[in-house]
Design a protein around this motif. Structure first.
Motif, PDB file in Angstrom:
ATOM      1  N   GLY A 275       0.763  -1.242   0.000  1.00 40.64           N
ATOM      2  CA  GLY A 275       0.000   0.000   0.000  1.00 40.64           C
ATOM      3  C   GLY A 275       0.785   1.277   0.000  1.00 40.64           C
ATOM      4  N   LYS A 276       2.064   1.247  -0.357  1.00 35.61           N
ATOM      5  CA  LYS A 276       2.884   2.465  -0.355  1.00 35.61           C
ATOM      6  C   LYS A 276       2.247   3.615  -1.135  1.00 35.61           C
ATOM      7  CE  LYS A 276       6.595   2.682  -2.941  1.00 35.61           C
ATOM      8  NZ  LYS A 276       7.965   2.517  -3.475  1.00 35.61           N
ATOM      9  N   PRO A 277       1.574   3.381  -2.291  1.00 29.07           N
ATOM     10  CA  PRO A 277       1.058   4.531  -3.066  1.00 29.07           C
ATOM     11  C   PRO A 277      -0.174   5.221  -2.473  1.00 29.07           C
ATOM     12  CG  PRO A 277       1.365   2.573  -4.449  1.00 29.07           C
ATOM     13  CD  PRO A 277       1.428   2.125  -3.037  1.00 29.07           C
ATOM     14  N   VAL A 278      -0.680   4.781  -1.321  1.00 31.36           N
ATOM     15  CA  VAL A 278      -1.871   5.404  -0.757  1.00 31.36           C
ATOM     16  C   VAL A 278      -1.627   6.893  -0.527  1.00 31.36           C
ATOM     17  CG1 VAL A 278      -1.213   4.830   1.618  1.00 31.36           C
ATOM     18  CG2 VAL A 278      -3.618   5.237   1.064  1.00 31.36           C
ATOM     19  N   TRP A 279      -2.652   7.704  -0.802  1.00 26.32           N
ATOM     20  CA  TRP A 279      -2.503   9.149  -0.627  1.00 26.32           C
ATOM     21  C   TRP A 279      -3.800   9.769  -0.134  1.00 26.32           C
ATOM     22  CZ3 TRP A 279      -5.711  11.989  -3.919  1.00 26.32           C
ATOM     23  CH2 TRP A 279      -6.173  11.325  -5.065  1.00 26.32           C
ATOM     24  N   VAL A 288     -10.234  13.499  -0.451  1.00 22.14           N
ATOM     25  CA  VAL A 288     -10.044  12.487  -1.487  1.00 22.14           C
ATOM     26  C   VAL A 288      -8.947  11.543  -1.012  1.00 22.14           C
ATOM     27  CG1 VAL A 288      -9.539  12.022  -3.906  1.00 22.14           C
ATOM     28  CG2 VAL A 288     -10.620  14.201  -3.256  1.00 22.14           C
ATOM     29  N   MET A 289      -9.248  10.251  -1.004  1.00 24.75           N
ATOM     30  CA  MET A 289      -8.234   9.255  -0.660  1.00 24.75           C
ATOM     31  C   MET A 289      -7.976   8.368  -1.862  1.00 24.75           C
ATOM     32  SD  MET A 289      -7.956   6.490   2.498  1.00 24.75           S
ATOM     33  CE  MET A 289      -7.263   7.698   3.637  1.00 24.75           C
ATOM     34  N   GLY A 290      -6.706   8.170  -2.173  1.00 23.48           N
ATOM     35  CA  GLY A 290      -6.320   7.298  -3.269  1.00 23.48           C
ATOM     36  C   GLY A 290      -5.759   5.997  -2.730  1.00 23.48           C
ATOM     37  N   THR A 296      -5.528  -6.745  -2.622  1.00 19.45           N
ATOM     38  CA  THR A 296      -5.058  -6.842  -1.244  1.00 19.45           C
ATOM     39  C   THR A 296      -4.492  -5.509  -0.765  1.00 19.45           C
ATOM     40  OG1 THR A 296      -4.652  -9.211  -1.294  1.00 19.45           O
ATOM     41  CG2 THR A 296      -3.379  -7.941   0.280  1.00 19.45           C
ATOM     42  N   SER A 297      -3.683  -4.850  -1.589  1.00 18.39           N
ATOM     43  CA  SER A 297      -3.137  -3.545  -1.205  1.00 18.39           C
ATOM     44  C   SER A 297      -4.255  -2.561  -0.896  1.00 18.39           C
ATOM     45  CB  SER A 297      -2.260  -2.984  -2.321  1.00 18.39           C
ATOM     46  OG  SER A 297      -1.099  -3.751  -2.497  1.00 18.39           O
ATOM     47  N   ALA A 298      -5.275  -2.556  -1.743  1.00 17.94           N
ATOM     48  CA  ALA A 298      -6.387  -1.622  -1.541  1.00 17.94           C
ATOM     49  C   ALA A 298      -7.121  -1.903  -0.236  1.00 17.94           C
ATOM     50  CB  ALA A 298      -7.350  -1.705  -2.715  1.00 17.94           C
ATOM     51  N   MET A 299      -7.402  -3.180   0.036  1.00 17.39           N
ATOM     52  CA  MET A 299      -8.184  -3.504   1.224  1.00 17.39           C
ATOM     53  C   MET A 299      -7.369  -3.337   2.505  1.00 17.39           C
ATOM     54  SD  MET A 299     -11.142  -3.887   0.094  1.00 17.39           S
ATOM     55  CE  MET A 299     -11.863  -4.280   1.701  1.00 17.39           C
ATOM     56  N   VAL A 300      -6.073  -3.611   2.448  1.00 16.01           N
ATOM     57  CA  VAL A 300      -5.239  -3.389   3.630  1.00 16.01           C
ATOM     58  C   VAL A 300      -5.163  -1.900   3.952  1.00 16.01           C
ATOM     59  CG1 VAL A 300      -2.890  -3.511   4.549  1.00 16.01           C
ATOM     60  CG2 VAL A 300      -3.891  -5.509   3.419  1.00 16.01           C
ATOM     61  N   THR A 301      -4.871  -1.080   2.955  1.00 13.71           N
ATOM     62  CA  THR A 301      -4.773   0.359   3.211  1.00 13.71           C
ATOM     63  C   THR A 301      -6.122   0.948   3.595  1.00 13.71           C
ATOM     64  OG1 THR A 301      -4.903   0.703   0.810  1.00 13.71           O
ATOM     65  CG2 THR A 301      -2.728   0.798   1.822  1.00 13.71           C
TER      66      THR A 301
END
Length: 393
Positions: A275-279, A288-290, A296-301
């Motif tokens: 999830g490093k690219p989360v913003w 706004v959250m990206g 999996t990355s999306a659901m973890v972040t």
């Protein structure tokens, strides 16, 4: 790139409740109180019996055995209505008003009835089996504080306080935009080369509902900047929070940020894996959250950053979304790399079993993960039995 703890603090600072409204008690389940619940009545409204038995004057049991004349009965909602005199008693049931003059309830199991006479042979114990007026709460007492999630137990208290309307925080409206040329509606991918069923938005919508949000819009977008800008404008106009999935890398067609005009970033990357690219940012007065595009990355972040954001927007303490607890490992873990890592795991009785496939796109493994294990950057390998921090996933 900032740390996870820094991101959590920024999320809490950026968000705030989106408003209040009155709702009927029957529709308040799952909402968050915006105003304290104060009792409008005493509970109980008068002295009532805590047991089925006989209401007596304590002095009449000074010498045993005692025979007392039965003069009536007291029922819940329909009391006897007359005082108890010397040598008298009243049949009484749980929750029924205690007649004036009586100061003890003797349980029915130790009393013998002979027509209209009750016979008492055992010495009463310490317990009087009377619930005093207001012994649970009194008029004006605060039963529930603002910020309380209205679960089943809280609703009982609110109803007992004699309230039929509650002041709650409004549910934040959330728009979900899933981006990617490769994404197609579920049910249509079979037979399409290079097509992937769009799955992440369904999980984000469910998590949004779990944490008190209301999905106002959910769209699947191709990587066309003009169309994405139109969708972004529509989302900002209809929601309090916009969540974008995918398009957060640095490719030529990654437009997740460019689709928003005048986007002010709160943070752009977080030193976590996955999830490093989360913003997080603001556009047109909206948050706004990206999130990453991999499921999996999306659901973890979403679980570790979107959930506390939604908690704050619904009037709850964001910390309620991040209740880590200590659990022993059921299996081993390898050493952690340079980023703080959230390992997907399954609960096995009171143990945490790390799952074998930790790929950021794994969806089968995601379905079996009910825990996230927090591993600090640079943590050494861990063996079965070691204690780790775990979060319900």
């Amino acid at each position: 790139m900032i740390s996870f703890d820094e991101a959590v603090m920024l999320v809490a600072d950026a968000a705030s409740p989106v408003g209040r409204e009155q709702v009927p008690l029957a529709a308040a389940h799952g909402r968050v109180l915006a105003e304290a619940v104060r009792a409008r009545v005493d509970a109980p409204p008068g002295d009532v019996s805590a047991m089925d038995g006989y209401a007596v004057r304590d002095g009449d049991l000074a010498a045993l055995p005692a025979r007392l004349r039965l003069i009536g009965e007291s029922l819940a909602g329909r009391g006897f209505g007359h005082p108890v005199g010397a040598g008298e008693c009243v049949r009484i049931f749980t929750g029924a008003p205690v007649p004036a003059g009586a100061d003890r309830i003797v349980i029915q199991e130790v009393v013998t009835r002979q027509g209209e006479t009750a016979c008492f042979t055992e010495t009463p114990g310490v317990a009087r089996h009377i619930r005093g007026r207001g012994s649970d709460f009194a008029v004006g007492d605060i039963l529930l504080e603002p910020g309380r999630l209205l679960d089943a137990r809280a609703l009982v208290a609110a109803a007992g306080a004699d309230l039929d309307q509650l002041e709650v925080f409004r549910r934040p409206r959330v728009a979900i935009l899933a981006t990617g040329d490769e994404l197609v509606p579920p049910g249509t991918a079979a037979g399409q080369a290079e097509a992937l069923p769009e799955s992440v938005s369904f999980g984000i919508a469910a998590l949004t509902a779990d944490w008190g949000g209301a999905v106002a819009l959910r769209r699947r977008l191709r990587d066309d900047l003009e169309d994405m800008r139109k969708a972004a404008a529509e989302a900002l106009a209809s929601a309090d929070l916009v969540v974008v999935t995918g398009g957060a890398s640095v490719g030529e067609r990654d437009f997740a940020k460019a689709m928003f005009e005048k986007l002010d970033l709160v943070f752009a990357k977080v030193a976590i894996k996955p999830g490093k690219p989360v913003w997080l940012g603001r556009a047109a007065g909206r948050l706004v959250m990206g999130l990453p595009g991999n499921p999996t990355s999306a659901m973890v972040t979403a679980r570790v950053l979107l959930a506390p954001l939604l908690a704050r927007m619904t009037g709850r303490n964001p910390a309620e979304a991040l209740r880590w607890r200590s659990m022993p490992l059921a299996g081993q873990l390898g050493p952690c790399g340079g980023r703080e890592t959230f390992v997907r795991a399954a609960s096995d009785r009171d143990l945490a079993q790390p799952l074998s496939n930790q790929d950021s796109s794994a969806q089968k493994t995601l379905a079996h993960a009910d825990l996230l294990l927090r591993r600090p950057a640079g943590a050494p390998a861990a063996v079965a039995g070691e204690i780790v921090e775990a979060l319900d996933f």
